[in-house]
Write a protein that holds these residues in place. Sequence first.
Motif, PDB file in Angstrom:
ATOM      1  N   ILE A  28       0.669   0.029  -5.908  1.00 27.78           N
ATOM      2  CA  ILE A  28       1.833  -0.272  -4.723  1.00 27.78           C
ATOM      3  C   ILE A  28       2.122   1.224  -4.073  1.00 27.78           C
ATOM      4  O   ILE A  28       2.349   1.463  -2.844  1.00 27.78           O
ATOM      5  N   ARG A  29       1.780   2.321  -4.864  1.00 24.15           N
ATOM      6  CA  ARG A  29       2.171   3.635  -4.421  1.00 24.15           C
ATOM      7  C   ARG A  29       1.049   3.961  -3.316  1.00 24.15           C
ATOM      8  O   ARG A  29       1.374   4.521  -2.083  1.00 24.15           O
ATOM      9  N   LYS A  30      -0.148   3.606  -3.592  1.00 22.84           N
ATOM     10  CA  LYS A  30      -0.950   3.682  -2.567  1.00 22.84           C
ATOM     11  C   LYS A  30      -0.806   2.911  -1.113  1.00 22.84           C
ATOM     12  O   LYS A  30      -1.140   3.333  -0.136  1.00 22.84           O
ATOM     13  N   ILE A  31      -0.507   1.813  -1.439  1.00 21.90           N
ATOM     14  CA  ILE A  31      -0.327   0.736  -0.212  1.00 21.90           C
ATOM     15  C   ILE A  31       0.805   1.507   0.731  1.00 21.90           C
ATOM     16  O   ILE A  31       0.782   1.530   1.758  1.00 21.90           O
ATOM     17  N   LEU A  32       1.949   2.183   0.029  1.00 24.85           N
ATOM     18  CA  LEU A  32       3.183   2.459   0.665  1.00 24.85           C
ATOM     19  C   LEU A  32       2.533   3.905   1.452  1.00 24.85           C
ATOM     20  O   LEU A  32       2.947   4.005   2.293  1.00 24.85           O
ATOM     21  N   GLY A  33       1.654   4.594   0.849  1.00 24.15           N
ATOM     22  CA  GLY A  33       1.093   5.871   1.052  1.00 24.15           C
ATOM     23  C   GLY A  33       0.105   5.828   2.501  1.00 24.15           C
ATOM     24  O   GLY A  33      -0.009   6.744   3.346  1.00 24.15           O
TER      25      GLY A  33
ATOM     26  N   HIS B 196       0.029   3.116   4.751  1.00 25.23           N
ATOM     27  CA  HIS B 196       0.180   2.084   5.663  1.00 25.23           C
ATOM     28  C   HIS B 196      -0.184   2.549   7.257  1.00 25.23           C
ATOM     29  O   HIS B 196      -0.232   1.546   8.145  1.00 25.23           O
ATOM     30  N   HIS B 197      -0.404   3.931   7.544  1.00 23.97           N
ATOM     31  CA  HIS B 197      -0.817   4.173   8.834  1.00 23.97           C
ATOM     32  C   HIS B 197      -2.294   4.489   8.804  1.00 23.97           C
ATOM     33  O   HIS B 197      -2.695   5.049   9.622  1.00 23.97           O
ATOM     34  N   GLY B 198      -2.967   3.955   7.997  1.00 20.45           N
ATOM     35  CA  GLY B 198      -4.561   4.041   7.822  1.00 20.45           C
ATOM     36  C   GLY B 198      -5.191   4.546   6.598  1.00 20.45           C
ATOM     37  O   GLY B 198      -6.061   4.179   6.292  1.00 20.45           O
ATOM     38  N   SER B 199      -4.511   5.657   6.295  1.00 21.91           N
ATOM     39  CA  SER B 199      -5.201   6.512   5.077  1.00 21.91           C
ATOM     40  C   SER B 199      -4.049   7.140   4.315  1.00 21.91           C
ATOM     41  O   SER B 199      -3.207   7.456   5.004  1.00 21.91           O
ATOM     42  N   LEU B 200      -4.255   7.594   3.084  1.00 16.22           N
ATOM     43  CA  LEU B 200      -3.479   8.120   2.331  1.00 16.22           C
ATOM     44  C   LEU B 200      -3.426   9.714   2.347  1.00 16.22           C
ATOM     45  O   LEU B 200      -4.776  10.429   2.333  1.00 16.22           O
ATOM     46  N   PRO B 201      -2.514  10.203   2.783  1.00 14.99           N
ATOM     47  CA  PRO B 201      -2.358  11.796   3.145  1.00 14.99           C
ATOM     48  C   PRO B 201      -2.593  12.585   1.808  1.00 14.99           C
ATOM     49  O   PRO B 201      -2.443  12.030   0.716  1.00 14.99           O
ATOM     50  N   THR B 202      -3.532  13.502   1.771  1.00 15.41           N
ATOM     51  CA  THR B 202      -4.216  14.168   0.728  1.00 15.41           C
ATOM     52  C   THR B 202      -3.421  15.420   0.090  1.00 15.41           C
ATOM     53  O   THR B 202      -3.701  16.140  -0.740  1.00 15.41           O
ATOM     54  N   LYS B 203      -2.092  15.562   0.526  1.00 18.99           N
ATOM     55  CA  LYS B 203      -1.344  16.421  -0.213  1.00 18.99           C
ATOM     56  C   LYS B 203      -0.930  16.200  -1.693  1.00 18.99           C
ATOM     57  O   LYS B 203      -0.629  15.125  -1.909  1.00 18.99           O
ATOM     58  N   SER B 204      -0.914  17.338  -2.398  1.00 13.65           N
ATOM     59  CA  SER B 204      -0.441  16.770  -3.835  1.00 13.65           C
ATOM     60  C   SER B 204       0.512  17.815  -4.396  1.00 13.65           C
ATOM     61  O   SER B 204       0.851  17.675  -5.490  1.00 13.65           O
TER      62      SER B 204
ATOM     63  N   VAL C 244      -5.614  -6.527   0.422  1.00 12.20           N
ATOM     64  CA  VAL C 244      -5.003  -7.245   1.317  1.00 12.20           C
ATOM     65  C   VAL C 244      -3.614  -7.075   1.345  1.00 12.20           C
ATOM     66  O   VAL C 244      -2.864  -7.491   2.665  1.00 12.20           O
ATOM     67  N   LEU C 245      -3.126  -6.614   0.328  1.00 12.40           N
ATOM     68  CA  LEU C 245      -1.584  -6.396   0.172  1.00 12.40           C
ATOM     69  C   LEU C 245      -1.409  -5.118   1.401  1.00 12.40           C
ATOM     70  O   LEU C 245      -0.394  -5.227   2.020  1.00 12.40           O
ATOM     71  N   ALA C 246      -2.100  -4.162   1.319  1.00 15.45           N
ATOM     72  CA  ALA C 246      -2.075  -2.980   2.307  1.00 15.45           C
ATOM     73  C   ALA C 246      -2.276  -3.549   3.693  1.00 15.45           C
ATOM     74  O   ALA C 246      -1.493  -2.959   4.489  1.00 15.45           O
ATOM     75  N   GLY C 247      -3.193  -4.471   3.732  1.00 19.81           N
ATOM     76  CA  GLY C 247      -3.424  -5.153   5.190  1.00 19.81           C
ATOM     77  C   GLY C 247      -2.018  -5.830   5.884  1.00 19.81           C
ATOM     78  O   GLY C 247      -1.796  -5.783   6.845  1.00 19.81           O
TER      79      GLY C 247
END
Length: 854
Positions: A133-138, A140-148, A192-195
């Motif tokens: 779920i964390r990854k899906i929310l992060g 949703h604009h195409g890819s997960l930003p890589t800041k940590s 599919v949930l991210a989609g």
Amino acid sequence: MIRPKSTVPKESITNNALPLSECLAKTYGEKENKQKGRDVLTHCQIVGEVARELLKRMPDWLREALFPEGSILIAACHDVGKVCPTFQKMLYDAVKEFISELKNIDSKKEKDWGGHAYVSFVTAKKLKLNKFIRKILGQHHGSLPTKSNYSADSEAFGGEPWQQRREELIEELKKCLDCDFPEVENQEQSLVLAGLTSVSDWIGSQELFDNPVEDWKEQGFIQKAVNEAGFIKPDIIPNLTFFDIFNFHPHDTQTKFFENTTQAGVYILEAPMGLGKTEAALYAAYQLLVANKATGIYFALPTQLTSDKIYDRFNDTFLSKILSSDSPHREALLAHGNAWLKQTDLGENANPDGVWFDSRKRKLLAPFAVGTVDQALMAVMNVRHGFVRTFGLAGKVVILDEVHSYDAYTGTILDELVKALRKLHCTVIILSATLTKERREKLLEQPVKEEKSYPLISVSIKNCELKELPVEPLKDKNVEIYCCQDDEAAIDEAVKRAEQGQQVLWIENTVAEAQEKFKVLSERANGTNVETGLLHSRFLKVDREKKENYWVDLYGKENRLTKQEKGRILIGTQVLQESIDVDSDFLVSRFAPTDMLLQRIGRLWRHKKSIRPDSAKREAWLLTPELNAAIQNAKTQFGNSAKVYSPYVLCRSLKVWHDLPSVNLPSNIRDLIEATYEKHDEQGEMQRHLDKLEKKRAELEQIARSATATGLTTSSDDDISTRYSEQDTVPVLLLREQPTNNFTEITFLNGNKVCLPHDTKTKDKKLWCKSAEQLLRNTLHVMNCHSPEPVATEKLDWLKEFIYVGKFKESIFLRVAVVDEKSGEINGVMGGLASDKYQLSYDDRLGYQTKKLT
């Protein structure tokens, strides 16, 4: 400011965090007169309700398998990260409103962490939500930003007060939607949930929802938005026979195939060229649609060389027959060109400068789509919005055509795709005339027993034993083979045959060689009654379409009388061997791997009812080097063909073909393929060729595995390739002259003009669609190294509203150039040479040409 009375407990109110009711999600209107749009809570609730509506329209079996209860809450929470001082500062600055709580905030810092999606990600992480779920929310604009180096309560995000607001938003959404977060169990479900999340966001961002004064809860508002985005179930006519759709009765192989394609699984149909594999696959898909065991069809073709003719076949001979007269998808919703763009609205991201305007991404969302296999492959690759493709494929019938033609790189990705499609409850239909035993086993993920049977149907269903169904052998056709080592002799023979009234097909392995042979053959045929033509991939779409219509009609099954008027020579490249229904009396082909040669020979004497000159005989001339010379010096002997195909495979193929007087098809197909590709104990130069191939194959497979591995940084579509090539290709828009009237009027090579006024989509959507379509029809794809130099994207602002130019400082995606009317020379759109390495030119006779500068 006077604030509305808050329902939030006083202890959660802070002096520097805006109330939720004042946290904006959107602005709308003209750039110079932006207005406040929906607040974050309302926008998120809209997106959640859109997701609910999308799920309602899915069949129960798909929804229950992949979308657990509470999925809509994930979609709704996508924009939690907009409750952040930097994002709010950016929007309030846009509407020119001063907010005291934001006076010291620098909105430009949003770029430091990749935007609000990252804030959504860290908020979910702090709340210890499921890792998927964390990854899906992060992303949703195409890819997960890589800041940590940021946490949810970092001062950059407003500290604890703003984090409390974000948590408050999530609790409000739980109440509004009456659900809690689900347990996401695996990668496929996550994708599919991210989609679902991204697509729901795009629909919830339509202009329909812009004005915050309008009551979005009004009856039918959400349904209307989903309808306008094209998500309407097609109305399938039941009880149609094979004959009802295709106007001929199925033969034994076709019948056996669709009778055994009964549920989700992997099905392989191996049969010779021209047997009607496409019709067998489509009728199987039709039966699954009628039985509500599939949600749509994606027909995946091998390369961009594939003819547009398949779109016509899919639409005219299939969709038009199976859809009711009032079905919303009856009019060619094939996601080809601008079809999907014209009939749907996916919000601001569907604008030409938005992430979804690139039509390649939209294809898999259409209920019926025809496109390249590349788009399906990206569903399992680390590419932006790959998960939207996954969502689009779920539950569909996916037809993969001509699978034999994929190399090690694409083959590895294809194997991963087939595995993923199984988990997405898809029906995968693989069509091939020339599939090796090894390749079949990898695709089926099971050992096979049948080695010689041909045609053959393989059926692999979950938790069932593999079924291999031999089909009654077909009547053989004998084709005479002549390996010719003299191009001049072949030219003489081709012209002689054409003078006798024969329809000749000449296939080269590269565009440049096809262009040169066309020049020679046209000159040799000058003064005779022989007509010559040229077909390849480096014509503008508008020119190529005319040529294909003309030549495919002449070489097709219907034009029997016109064929007899004169002899013809059609020269081309691989485009002539894939998905084009052409029939020749005589074939000349540059030597190629066995599976390619068989495809080409399949265009020889293809139609039984064709009327042929008495002089015609079923014969193919293969332009080959001498075998031993080729083995000793493959690159020199095979020339440019060795850049297109592996020298080892070319040599192995030549060993099989060099002394063959004839072949019997289809009975020899399996033996020819296995003799070429089975493992051999090699020595000397052949061992060295094999070593190079194995090394390259290992490299390609490693690249493919990296491209499909989860957890890696995603790439844009512009950066990633699904078909390994030493040279990537880019689209090129060719104009007759530099744009005029402040870049609002352009002229194409055929003299047609188009106006590109600002804000056309808002003022006149039909004109906007027509202009965008004209632009796309005047493009072609060429190798990056042979393309005009890129220009800064800001210099292409005049195009951004109509065509996707890319997202980088330099337009590495789209190139634009001007063609001199007299010389055909290609110059830069801003003046000067288009390239400092090659002389570039274009004309509608030869197409796009390159010549290295000395």
